[in-house]
Design an enzyme around this catalytic site. Structure first.
Site: not given
Ligand code: ARG
Length: 433
Positions: A157, A278, A284, A291
């Site tokens: 979970h 970024s 970043k 992704e």
């Protein structure tokens, strides 16, 4: 304007819109090599059986070899007037060797020709995917051996559950990719069947030697039923299906690393070479590659759905709907190969933050089950042990302690069976093989 292959029966030119709408050359030109290999084998078979002369076959084969070179060197003209790769090659062959080119299509139809091209393509791609999966598995094995003692929380979970090792966690993915390999190996058997000789659907009265063509092309079997041969795309669907399951695994491991490299988890850091920045936020470091792998699963699942839907309502035998198999197949094959190529590099280059992982185990009472199992080994029923350790956890939370900080006096106040202070560290992670 090149002449249509069905010129005899028609009085009117094809409407330009129809030409554009039915054309597949933009994408099926990818099959030029398979098409030429298939045509050369077919020509050799026609000569062996005496259906055409050896001289004609030699002319055809030489012409085909020249065309292959023209395509590979960028000297071949693709035009929308010719709808597909088969017509392009035959048309060019006619330009080169004259009417003899017309003999190549003896005892053949574009229906068995395109089926053959697709079989050859799927066989080739399957072999490539299996090789890439081998590398994926080897990389995961290497990493999991390196981290056989790196403690981390195992989750259910997405809540810290029990301590495991990073090696064991990664090994789970190793087994997924091993199964993917098995699936592709098995599917390969269904692409390894030769459809040539089926012609349009019902074979031919000419004395073809399918066995010979099969040997030349390296297939294990020949389709028993010619109608099945030209209308079967199960092998494409199977490839897309194996690819979809593979993408589930690629997407899950990517998601996992995206989580691990977030500041919230802080379990790992991507190598600069495999991360992106970024354009606005200088701090970043983004996991774009992962992704994209996760995102690309969408198109791979979509391609499977598309092909299932294309095939589900088709009466026997060939129907033009089947031309829709190509973009789905090519896109999926290219997508999974590129994902399999890059992911091992991301994995092998990233750094794992062992201390953070270990701390996360400590902070989480992930060792609670082991305390309960200690009591079980001392003869306590598990349900009771579960309750006792539950109380210990509650006590620790109140006192801001960890289970391993409890003194023997404290432990005994919960259960007399405790005989000494316990410290469940990596040595007690039973599953770290
Ligand atoms: N471009 C077609 C395809 O991909 C080739 C076969 C065409 N056959 C036909 N009878 N029109 O399926």
């Amino acid at each position: 304007m090149s002449k249509k292959l069905w010129g005899g029966r028609f009085e009117k030119e094809t409407d330009a819109l129809v030409e554009k709408f039915t054309s597949s050359i933009e994408f099926d030109k990818k099959l030029y090599n398979q098409d030429i290999i298939g045509s050369m084998a077919h020509a050799r078979m026609l000569a062996k059986t005496g259906i055409i002369s050896k001289e004609d076959a030699a002319l055809i084969i030489n012409g085909l070899l020249e065309i292959k070179l023209e395509i590979e060197e960028g000297n071949f003209e693709f035009t929308s007037n010719l709808e597909d790769i088969h017509m392009h090659i035959e048309n060019r062959l006619t330009e080169k060797i004259g009417p003899v080119a017309g003999k190549l299509h003896t005892a053949r139809s574009r229906n068995d020709q395109v089926a053959l091209d697709m079989h050859l393509y799927v066989k080739e791609k399957t072999a490539q995917v299996i090789k890439l999966l081998d590398n994926m598995c080897a990389s995961l094995l290497k990493l999991s051996e390196k981290h056989a003692d790196t403690l981390m929380p195992g989750y259910t979970h997405l809540q810290r559950a029990q301590p495991v090792t990073l090696g064991y966690h990664l090994k789970a993915y190793y087994y997924m990719f091993e199964r993917d390999k098995e699936r592709f190996l098995d599917a390969e058997k269904r692409s390894d069947i030769m459809p040539l000789g089926a012609c349009a659907l019902a074979g031919t009265t000419l004395p073809v030697d399918k066995e010979y063509t099969k040997e030349l092309l390296g297939f294990s079997k020949i389709y028993e039923n010619t109608m099945d041969a030209v209308s079967d795309r199960d092998f494409v669907i199977e490839f897309l299906s194996c690819a979809s399951i593979l993408m589930v695994h690629l997407s899950r491991i990517s998601e996992e690393i995206i989580l691990w490299t977030s500041s919230e988890f802080d379990f790992a850091e991507l190598d600069d070479a495999f991360a992106t920045g970024s354009s606005i936020m200088p701090q970043k470091k983004n996991p774009d590659v992962l992704e994209l792998i996760r995102g690309k699963s969408g198109r791979v699942f979509g391609n499977l759905m598309a092909m299932l839907t294309v095939m589900k309502g088709l009466p026997l035998a060939y129907n033009r709907d089947m031309q829709e198999d190509k973009e789905a197949l090519f896109d999926t094959a290219e997508t999974i190969c590129s994902c399999l190529e890059i992911l091992p590099k991301v994995l092998l280059s990233m750094k794992f933050k062992k201390e953070n992982m270990a701390k996360s185990v400590e902070d989480s009472f992930a060792d609670a089950t082991y305390y309960a199992e200690y009591l079980v080994k001392k003869g306590m029923p598990f349900r009771q042990a579960h309750e006792v350790v539950g109380k210990m956890v509650k006590y620790c939370i109140k006192k801001n302690k960890k289970l391993k900080d409890l003194s023997i006096m404290e432990l005994k106040s919960f259960a007399n069976a405790f005989e000494s202070e316990l410290n469940f560290d990596k040595a007690t992670v039973v599953n770290n093989s």
